[in-house]
Design a protein around this motif. Structure first.
Motif, PDB file in Angstrom:
ATOM      1  N   UNK A 624      84.500-109.542 -11.717  1.00 16.15           N
ATOM      2  CA  UNK A 624      82.970-109.241 -13.135  1.00 16.15           C
ATOM      3  C   UNK A 624      83.717-110.032 -13.511  1.00 16.15           C
ATOM      4  N   UNK A 625      82.825-110.813 -14.744  1.00 12.01           N
ATOM      5  CA  UNK A 625      82.916-111.091 -15.605  1.00 12.01           C
ATOM      6  C   UNK A 625      81.153-111.358 -15.674  1.00 12.01           C
ATOM      7  N   UNK A 626      80.976-111.660 -17.277  1.00 15.89           N
ATOM      8  CA  UNK A 626      79.505-111.706 -17.890  1.00 15.89           C
ATOM      9  C   UNK A 626      80.018-112.599 -19.286  1.00 15.89           C
ATOM     10  N   UNK A 627      79.289-113.918 -19.889  1.00 15.13           N
ATOM     11  CA  UNK A 627      79.536-115.006 -20.563  1.00 15.13           C
ATOM     12  C   UNK A 627      78.052-115.148 -20.943  1.00 15.13           C
ATOM     13  N   UNK A 628      77.900-114.958 -22.976  1.00 15.32           N
ATOM     14  CA  UNK A 628      76.968-115.469 -22.663  1.00 15.32           C
ATOM     15  C   UNK A 628      76.790-115.850 -24.649  1.00 15.32           C
ATOM     16  N   UNK A 629      75.489-116.870 -24.872  1.00 25.87           N
ATOM     17  CA  UNK A 629      75.010-116.744 -25.759  1.00 25.87           C
ATOM     18  C   UNK A 629      74.121-116.437 -26.289  1.00 25.87           C
ATOM     19  N   UNK A 630      73.654-115.800 -27.802  1.00 24.68           N
ATOM     20  CA  UNK A 630      72.755-114.969 -28.177  1.00 24.68           C
ATOM     21  C   UNK A 630      72.463-115.354 -29.356  1.00 24.68           C
ATOM     22  N   UNK A 631      70.530-115.584 -30.102  1.00 22.13           N
ATOM     23  CA  UNK A 631      70.420-116.292 -30.990  1.00 22.13           C
ATOM     24  C   UNK A 631      69.045-115.831 -31.176  1.00 22.13           C
ATOM     25  N   UNK A 632      69.063-114.495 -32.290  1.00 23.00           N
ATOM     26  CA  UNK A 632      68.109-113.432 -32.662  1.00 23.00           C
ATOM     27  C   UNK A 632      67.625-113.830 -34.169  1.00 23.00           C
ATOM     28  N   UNK A 633      66.636-114.001 -34.314  1.00 22.49           N
ATOM     29  CA  UNK A 633      65.860-113.632 -35.705  1.00 22.49           C
ATOM     30  C   UNK A 633      64.984-113.141 -35.110  1.00 22.49           C
ATOM     31  N   UNK A 634      64.689-112.852 -36.847  1.00 22.91           N
ATOM     32  CA  UNK A 634      63.159-111.451 -37.089  1.00 22.91           C
ATOM     33  C   UNK A 634      62.712-112.152 -38.335  1.00 22.91           C
ATOM     34  N   UNK A 635      61.884-112.352 -38.222  1.00 24.97           N
ATOM     35  CA  UNK A 635      60.295-112.928 -39.159  1.00 24.97           C
ATOM     36  C   UNK A 635      59.833-110.957 -39.664  1.00 24.97           C
ATOM     37  N   UNK A 636      59.125-111.989 -40.635  1.00 27.06           N
ATOM     38  CA  UNK A 636      57.909-110.869 -41.328  1.00 27.06           C
ATOM     39  C   UNK A 636      59.217-109.700 -42.150  1.00 27.06           C
ATOM     40  N   UNK A 637      59.943-109.688 -42.186  1.00 26.72           N
ATOM     41  CA  UNK A 637      60.507-108.844 -43.015  1.00 26.72           C
ATOM     42  C   UNK A 637      60.008-108.227 -44.301  1.00 26.72           C
ATOM     43  N   UNK A 638      59.777-106.773 -44.301  1.00 27.65           N
ATOM     44  CA  UNK A 638      59.168-107.139 -46.069  1.00 27.65           C
ATOM     45  C   UNK A 638      60.770-107.305 -47.096  1.00 27.65           C
ATOM     46  N   UNK A 639      59.419-107.570 -48.496  1.00 22.42           N
ATOM     47  CA  UNK A 639      61.571-107.941 -49.370  1.00 22.42           C
ATOM     48  C   UNK A 639      60.205-107.844 -50.561  1.00 22.42           C
ATOM     49  N   UNK A 640      60.979-107.224 -51.493  1.00 21.66           N
ATOM     50  CA  UNK A 640      60.834-107.437 -52.951  1.00 21.66           C
ATOM     51  C   UNK A 640      60.321-108.439 -53.904  1.00 21.66           C
ATOM     52  N   UNK A 641      59.787-108.789 -54.619  1.00 26.34           N
ATOM     53  CA  UNK A 641      59.190-110.008 -54.997  1.00 26.34           C
ATOM     54  C   UNK A 641      59.906-110.032 -56.032  1.00 26.34           C
ATOM     55  N   UNK A 642      60.949-111.455 -56.615  1.00 26.01           N
ATOM     56  CA  UNK A 642      61.578-111.205 -57.377  1.00 26.01           C
ATOM     57  C   UNK A 642      60.758-111.842 -58.877  1.00 26.01           C
ATOM     58  N   UNK A 643      59.956-112.446 -58.337  1.00 24.29           N
ATOM     59  CA  UNK A 643      59.295-113.155 -59.963  1.00 24.29           C
ATOM     60  C   UNK A 643      59.308-112.673 -60.990  1.00 24.29           C
ATOM     61  N   UNK A 644      59.660-112.678 -61.790  1.00 24.06           N
ATOM     62  CA  UNK A 644      59.809-112.492 -63.514  1.00 24.06           C
ATOM     63  C   UNK A 644      58.067-111.684 -63.923  1.00 24.06           C
ATOM     64  N   UNK A 645      57.782-110.793 -64.198  1.00 25.42           N
ATOM     65  CA  UNK A 645      56.717-110.230 -63.997  1.00 25.42           C
ATOM     66  C   UNK A 645      55.829-109.148 -62.481  1.00 25.42           C
ATOM     67  N   UNK A 646      56.509-109.481 -61.816  1.00 27.97           N
ATOM     68  CA  UNK A 646      55.830-109.238 -60.527  1.00 27.97           C
ATOM     69  C   UNK A 646      56.696-108.455 -59.985  1.00 27.97           C
ATOM     70  N   UNK A 647      57.678-107.890 -60.641  1.00 29.11           N
ATOM     71  CA  UNK A 647      58.532-106.572 -60.022  1.00 29.11           C
ATOM     72  C   UNK A 647      57.965-105.417 -59.644  1.00 29.11           C
ATOM     73  N   UNK A 648      58.055-105.255 -58.873  1.00 26.18           N
ATOM     74  CA  UNK A 648      57.836-103.918 -57.238  1.00 26.18           C
ATOM     75  C   UNK A 648      57.154-104.179 -56.645  1.00 26.18           C
ATOM     76  N   UNK A 649      56.110-105.659 -56.560  1.00 26.82           N
ATOM     77  CA  UNK A 649      55.503-106.116 -55.662  1.00 26.82           C
ATOM     78  C   UNK A 649      56.379-106.702 -54.209  1.00 26.82           C
TER      79      UNK A 649
END
Length: 800
Positions: A624-649
């Protein structure tokens, strides 16, 4: 309403992918109906001579593997798309007499053929020690797809760890169970029940398909099998109990029809002392009232200067077959744990030394004290009602409730720079309560000439937390190498003196999820199957009530759609199939206020997986065998704004990519010799979250992992019952962190080998186990020292 649904679906899987999928499905459904000739169907039920259900009976037509199946837990079977003619129908199972029937089927006819098999006493006496079959290849399970679906018919990749493998490897710890699963590594060792799966942290929160959200260690003595489903699986199991990498479900032992019992004792290095008992007792066999009770007690020390665990589990289960249509099942796991074996050494940035070996960490130092411990108790109750509505439909109602209080002191340690450990003790008194109620309707029916297997489900899940918490960051600092007088000043008294002057944080949290789902597997032909599934999920967060401030924050509601599509084509029926799937997962995101006071509502973050591969079941089930290729893409992840003057956004435009290859092999090349092996490669990194780390692998497990176990049962009467096993695991370098500005820190690659010898007889079993044969010094989750070489011995006595 249709427009809103379409827009939500587009957000879940992407508009261009939706168009491709729609065209693809329409093409499949418009295939030439020449495949759908007026073939016949044979179905029926298999019972024993005393009218008991006979599960896992092999059913074949003229001995042809292309027309073969096995009975389900209710003893039922079905063979479809049979050309008109006369055949020999055979029912066979080791320990039951083989029975054959001559049948003649006409075009479009459905025959009902039942079997009643008598016990074969000669066969039973000859298979006391089973050695001539692929004992690790037990892939057939209804809980993976929430419907009867064979592995070769299922477009999803999953791994099963059966109890036979647990016994063969003399496994005592739940963490060791998952070492047999391709691509799974520990995310936090000992009692954390946390693993890395396809690059995402995955908790073991499922028991018998429903929630069991407890923090204490999981006992292996009551496990029938472990099911690990790969890829985002929110469509059928929701997002609260799964990760974007998949899910881990443990299936508990159930009562059966005959009296049987076993008591075992294990002694081993580092103070290991363990007792288990498993007794199955039919209370009223003629009425189907059966009781089974599992008990386990473990007392264990540590190879380090501190660390211990004492664990007790009592797990009774009761089943009652009311009649041919109605059956009931209930079980309880009562667990008591007192331990301080959760070792955590968390590295921080700005390292000049890139791995723990270079830090000269003393292998036997825990940076803890046995007075610093927690009690983690739990009571998990499960109930199941199965009702056969008709030959085509059945109902399953299931209920799960877990109470899991935690109380005591814990320790988290940070490696500071290259020379010191910053100790951070804490206290928590938390009462976790989880409840899940689920209603499933399963159908197996034909629309015209096309077979449909369908599940329609409703799910209600609620979790609450009542907690009291305090923590002292930087309680003290201890040098890593050499002697430090400060090391032994960490005591229960010294910690409690600090906490006496602090204010405890007290909170109550209440979250609820209301869900509905539908999944259908359509046979366009015997060989070509299409799966289409959809879940709608309504998440309600009633907020975090701060008892100290008498305020509630964080309330929000969110709705998410989770689709799933799959395609399977059996190139060689019942032997080789190619498959592809699209699967979806999601994570709810709470609304927030930006630093300027602007309110912002965030949508769920979605993970979308595409996967393709091959599954085989060759040489009469020996490969018994299983062989596979997968591709997982995560979108709309929250992140901090690194633009100068907008820290915390906060912005919602980040992402993550996880892709890789997995291969599993389970084989029985000749009588008595069994192999289970796996290899996985995973490439995982963030996208558009932080330029300093994007594209660099972070803490998500090793990029490459392999597992192997070789088991041999010696032939002949003289050495009958003697079994040898050897194997191990390989993990490549595992990054804890990588940064373009601050460097890297990683766990070195390692290979660890284990071996076991077992002598199994009808009335007793003796096992010897050696973990970490070469006494390899290696590091697990974060910077946790893993156990050196340990020898253990088990003696078990059987009653029947």
């Amino acid at each position: 309403m249709i427009k809103n649904f379409t827009n939500s679906l587009k957000k879940a899987i992407g508009s261009h992918h939706l168009l491709k999928l729609t065209c693809f499905i329409l093409t499949l459904f418009s295939l030439n109906t020449a495949y759908a000739q007026k073939n016949a169907t044979i179905k029926g039920r298999v019972t024993t001579a005393n009218n008991e259900t006979a599960a896992s009976v092999n059913i074949t037509l003229n001995g042809d593997k292309q027309h073969a199946t096995s009975t389900n837990d209710e003893g039922s079977y079905i063979l479809t798309r049979i050309a008109p003619g006369t055949y020999t129908l055979t029912a066979k199972l080791i320990g039951l007499g083989t029975q054959e029937k001559q049948v003649t089927v006409n075009s479009g006819e459905t025959l009902v053929i039942d079997f009643v098999l008598a016990e074969d006493s000669q066969s039973l006496s000859e298979v006391t020690v089973t050695s001539g079959y692929n004992k690790f290849a037990k892939k057939e399970t209804e809980s993976v797809a929430r419907m009867p679906l064979k592995n070769l018919e299922n477009p999803q990749v999953y791994n099963i760890v059966p109890k036979e493998l647990l016994q063969d490897q003399v496994i005592l710890s739940y963490n060791d169970v998952l070492k047999n699963v391709t691509g799974v590594s520990q995310a936090a060792i000992n009692g954390a029940n946390s693993f890395n799966l396809r690059g995402f942290t995955t908790k073991s929160f499922l028991r018998n398909g429903l929630q069991d959200g407890k923090a204490n260690s999981i006992e292996v003595a009551n496990i029938e099998r472990i099911e690990v489903l790969k890829g985002p699986s929110a469509t059928l199991f929701g997002n609260s109990l799964t990760s974007f990498g998949g899910l881990i479900n443990r299936v508990t032992k159930r009562p059966f029809n005959t009296f049987k019992g076993e008591v075992s004792y294990t002694a081993g290095g580092f103070g290991l002392s363990r007792v288990t008992a498993d007794f199955n007792t039919p209370l009223n066999k003629s009425k189907g009232l059966l009781l089974r009770t599992n008990v386990a007690y473990t007392d264990e020390g540590s190879f380090m200067d501190a660390g211990f665990s004492k664990r007790l589990m009592v797990a009774p289960s009761l089943s009652y077959k009311v009649n041919d249509r109605l059956s009931l099942f209930a079980d309880v796991e009562i667990y008591n744990q007192k331990a301080n074996d959760y070792v955590r050494l968390i590295p921080q940035a700005s390292f000049t030394k890139t791995n723990p070996a270079l830090l000269n960490v003393n292998w036997k130092r825990s940076y803890n004290n046995n007075e610093i411990y927690e009690t983690q108790n739990s009571v998990s109750a499960f109930g199941e009602v199965n009702y056969k509505i008709s030959d085509q439909w059945k109902s399953q109602t299931v209920f799960s409730r877990t109470n899991a209080p935690i109380e005591g002191l814990f320790m988290i340690n940070f490696i500071q720079g290259d020379t010191a450990v910053l100790r951070m003790p804490g206290y928590e008194h938390a009462d976790y309560k989880y409840t899940e109620i689920q209603q499933n309707f399963n159908g197996d029916f034909h629309i015209g000439k096309y077979r449909n297997r369908m599940v329609i489900g409703l799910d209600y899940y609620v979790n609450t937390l009542n907690s009291s918490f305090v923590q002292q960051y930087g309680f003290d600092k201890v040098r890593i190498p050499g002697n430090d007088p400060q090391y032994n000043k960490l005591t229960r008294y010294s910690v409690e003196q600090v906490f006496a002057a602090k204010t405890y944080t007290k909170d109550f949290i209440d979250q609820r999820v209301y869900s509905g789902y539908l999944s259908d597997v359509l046979n366009l032909t015997d060989e070509l199957l299409v799966m289409a599934s959809l879940r709608v999920d309504r998440f309600v967060n009633n907020g975090d009530y701060s008892i100290n401030r008498d305020t509630t924050t964080g309330q929000f509601k969110q709705t998410a759609l989770s689709p799933k599509l799959g395609l399977v084509y059996q190139v060689i029926p019942q032997q080789v199939s190619v498959f592809g799937n699209y699967m979806n997962g999601f994570k709810n995101n709470a609304p927030s206020k930006q630093p300027d006071g602007t309110p912002v509502n965030f949508k769920p973050s979605y993970a979308n997986q595409w996967e393709a591969g091959v599954k085989t079941d060759l040489f009469d089930g020996k490969l018994s065998t299983t062989v596979s290729y997968y591709h997982i893409k995560v979108d709309d992840v929250l992140r901090g704004d690194v633009t100068p003057g907008r820290q915390g956004f906060i912005l919602q435009d980040g992402g993550q990519l996880s892709k890789g290859v997995e291969a599993e092999l389970i084989a029985n090349p000749f009588k008595g010799f069994n192999i289970i092996a796996g290899y996985a490669y995973n490439d995982n990194y963030t996208i558009n979250t932080n330029k300093d780390i994007d594209g660099l692998r972070q803490w998500s497990g090793p990029a490459r992992a392999a597992n192997l176990w070789l088991s041999y049962q010696l032939p002949g009467q003289t050495l009958k019952g003697l079994g040898l096993g050897i194997g191990g695991n390989y993990n490549s370098k595992a990054y804890i962190m990588q940064s373009r500005s601050q460097g890297e820190f990683y766990l070195p690659a390692y290979k660890v080998y284990n071996a076991a010898v077992t002598y199994d007889q009808p009335s007793y079993r003796v096992s010897l186990k050696m973990d970490n044969l070469t006494n390899k010094e290696y590091w697990g989750s974060y910077v946790s020292q893993m156990m050196p070489r340990r020898f253990s011995a088990t003696a078990a006595f059987k009653f029947q």
